[in-house]
Design an enzyme around this catalytic site. Sequence first.
Site, PDB file in Angstrom:
ATOM      1  N   GLY A   1       0.805  -1.224   0.000  1.00 18.76           N
ATOM      2  CA  GLY A   1       0.000   0.000   0.000  1.00 18.76           C
ATOM      3  C   GLY A   1       0.833   1.267   0.000  1.00 18.76           C
ATOM      4  O   GLY A   1       0.478   2.240   0.658  1.00 18.76           O
TER       5      GLY A   1
ATOM      6  N   TYR B   1     -13.288  -3.968  11.004  1.00 18.25           N
ATOM      7  CA  TYR B   1     -11.989  -3.303  10.970  1.00 18.25           C
ATOM      8  C   TYR B   1     -11.280  -3.467  12.314  1.00 18.25           C
ATOM      9  O   TYR B   1     -10.111  -3.847  12.375  1.00 18.25           O
ATOM     10  CB  TYR B   1     -12.179  -1.820  10.635  1.00 18.25           C
ATOM     11  CG  TYR B   1     -10.897  -1.029  10.620  1.00 18.25           C
ATOM     12  CD1 TYR B   1     -10.017  -1.118   9.550  1.00 18.25           C
ATOM     13  CD2 TYR B   1     -10.567  -0.186  11.683  1.00 18.25           C
ATOM     14  CE1 TYR B   1      -8.832  -0.395   9.540  1.00 18.25           C
ATOM     15  CE2 TYR B   1      -9.397   0.543  11.674  1.00 18.25           C
ATOM     16  CZ  TYR B   1      -8.536   0.441  10.605  1.00 18.25           C
ATOM     17  OH  TYR B   1      -7.364   1.163  10.592  1.00 18.25           O
TER      18      TYR B   1
ATOM     19  N   ASN C   1       1.115   3.380  -2.261  1.00 22.37           N
ATOM     20  CA  ASN C   1       0.618   4.381  -3.219  1.00 22.37           C
ATOM     21  C   ASN C   1      -0.211   5.475  -2.577  1.00 22.37           C
ATOM     22  O   ASN C   1      -0.604   6.424  -3.237  1.00 22.37           O
ATOM     23  CB  ASN C   1      -0.219   3.694  -4.309  1.00 22.37           C
ATOM     24  CG  ASN C   1      -1.405   2.946  -3.734  1.00 22.37           C
ATOM     25  OD1 ASN C   1      -1.294   2.339  -2.680  1.00 22.37           O
ATOM     26  ND2 ASN C   1      -2.523   2.990  -4.409  1.00 22.37           N
TER      27      ASN C   1
ATOM     28  N   GLY D   1      -1.549   7.659   1.285  1.00 26.94           N
ATOM     29  CA  GLY D   1      -1.548   7.953   2.722  1.00 26.94           C
ATOM     30  C   GLY D   1      -0.233   7.708   3.439  1.00 26.94           C
ATOM     31  O   GLY D   1       0.840   8.123   3.003  1.00 26.94           O
ATOM     32  N   ILE D   2      -0.339   6.999   4.545  1.00 21.73           N
ATOM     33  CA  ILE D   2       0.807   6.741   5.416  1.00 21.73           C
ATOM     34  C   ILE D   2       1.881   5.932   4.680  1.00 21.73           C
ATOM     35  O   ILE D   2       3.080   6.201   4.809  1.00 21.73           O
ATOM     36  CB  ILE D   2       0.320   5.973   6.674  1.00 21.73           C
ATOM     37  CG1 ILE D   2      -0.663   6.846   7.485  1.00 21.73           C
ATOM     38  CG2 ILE D   2       1.487   5.534   7.540  1.00 21.73           C
ATOM     39  CD1 ILE D   2      -1.422   6.099   8.563  1.00 21.73           C
ATOM     40  N   GLY D   3       1.452   4.969   3.866  1.00 25.85           N
ATOM     41  CA  GLY D   3       2.389   4.110   3.149  1.00 25.85           C
ATOM     42  C   GLY D   3       3.251   4.882   2.162  1.00 25.85           C
ATOM     43  O   GLY D   3       4.450   4.624   2.023  1.00 25.85           O
TER      44      GLY D   3
ATOM     45  N   SER E   1      -3.884  -0.700  14.795  1.00 27.28           N
ATOM     46  CA  SER E   1      -4.633   0.510  15.143  1.00 27.28           C
ATOM     47  C   SER E   1      -5.030   0.473  16.603  1.00 27.28           C
ATOM     48  O   SER E   1      -5.207  -0.601  17.178  1.00 27.28           O
ATOM     49  CB  SER E   1      -5.897   0.599  14.293  1.00 27.28           C
ATOM     50  OG  SER E   1      -6.750   1.589  14.808  1.00 27.28           O
TER      51      SER E   1
END
Length: 334
Positions: free
Chosen positions: A55, A213, A57, A59-61, A185
């Site tokens: 991931g 989630y 591509n 946000g945080i990644g 999280s």
Amino acid sequence: MAWYEIPNTNAMSIYFTIVFGIFTVIFVFRLWLKATCGKFTSNVRMDGKTVLITGGNSGIGKETAKDLAKRGARVIMACRTMDTANKARDEIVKSTGNQNVVVMKLDLSSQQSIRDFSKEFLRCETRLDLLIHNAGYAGVFKKAKSVDGIELTMATNHYGPFLLTHLVINLMKKSSPARIVVVSSKYHHVSTLKPTREGDLNPIDFWLPGQLYNNSKFANILFTLELAKRLKRFNITVNCLHPGMTNSKIWRNYPICLQIPLAIFKFFLKNSYEGCQTTLFVALSPDLNFVSGRYFRNCRESRPNARVFNKQWQTILWDESRKLMKLTKQDPII
Ligand SMILES: NC(=O)c1ccc[n+]([C@@H]2O[C@H](COP(=O)([O-])OP(=O)(O)OC[C@H]3O[C@@H](n4cnc5c(N)ncnc54)[C@H](OP(=O)(O)O)[C@@H]3O)[C@@H](O)[C@H]2O)c1
Ligand SMILES: *[C@@H]1O[C@H](CO)[C@@H](O)[C@H](O)[C@H]1NC(C)=O
Ligand SMILES: *[C@@H]1O[C@H](CO)[C@@H](O)[C@H](O)[C@H]1NC(C)=O
């Protein structure tokens, strides 16, 4: 006064005061956030090291990948959406000057995709020093199944990373000391997951809105603790973290009616650069060379929910994950 008349100055000044007040609250809060969110300031280099991040591509990644590229690492961004991934890669190469950034296709919700990815990855790469399980899906109120018939949130957030870890572990062992980082999280605290309860590990029939989630992030920590035990003797550490509430695309699947309150809520969140600091800390800090099986927040160790220390649950999740991911005798055993 009719609605179309311009308000008199008195009313104007009240509006002004309210708007000014709101902006002041946001501003002060953001200052407080900046001061407390934790920043990874070390200048450790990663030259000659290979990183695999899922991931990368968004946000945080994406911020994590950029920082690692800046430190000289070879960065493999394993992504599902190729156009945003290629754009992110170009941006990272341009801003860091590191050409050694590669995009590879990976859909974590599909066992076939994970197997295809791993085959290609092992064919092209000669080492793996750092594996970051960053990708995550929050389809909070939607009931959905993966192509393999597994509840989609659990498939993406727990089972996919579980299978991927198995398929690349031998290369990591050869490259050790190495690190695995799992982005979990703080919502694991409110999880109701019980691996002993029928249906909890693949909740397609026992679906609880808003809980998928949280449960998948709880599974992330059970997985981290079990994996840390199993990899100890190979000098591979495994740690997990809460990045902090971050304004990324993770909120995109929330229902339309929640998007308006969310838009306001987002003023109070970290940006993705702030959000990646704890990942970087756990991935790179020399202080953590021999630290494994721990949970971090704001660049500091933190206490996870006590339920994650249930050894029976850790083992059950592990064994069930092996079965659901259809691992065979030909696959590596951890
Ligand atoms: N933002 C927060 O407040 C927060 C709080 C706690 C934990 N986290 C965790 O932080 C991590 C990063 O999230 P983020 O906030 O940066 O959100 P984001 O911007 O939505 O990024 C999520 C990434 O995961 C990828 N992804 C989703 N499903 C995938 C799949 N099936 N296969 C491969 N990749 C997939 C997405 O790819 P696509 O672009 O293709 O969808 C995207 O790159 C997640 O694990 C999340 O649970 C975030
Ligand atoms: C799970 O986490 C969400 C945030 O993603 C939170 O708003 C919600 O209250 C939690 N669900 C439950 C059932 O506790
Ligand atoms: C792990 O690290 C220790 C200390 O750095 C070293 O003595 C040992 O040989 C290493 N073990 C493996 C399996 O690499």
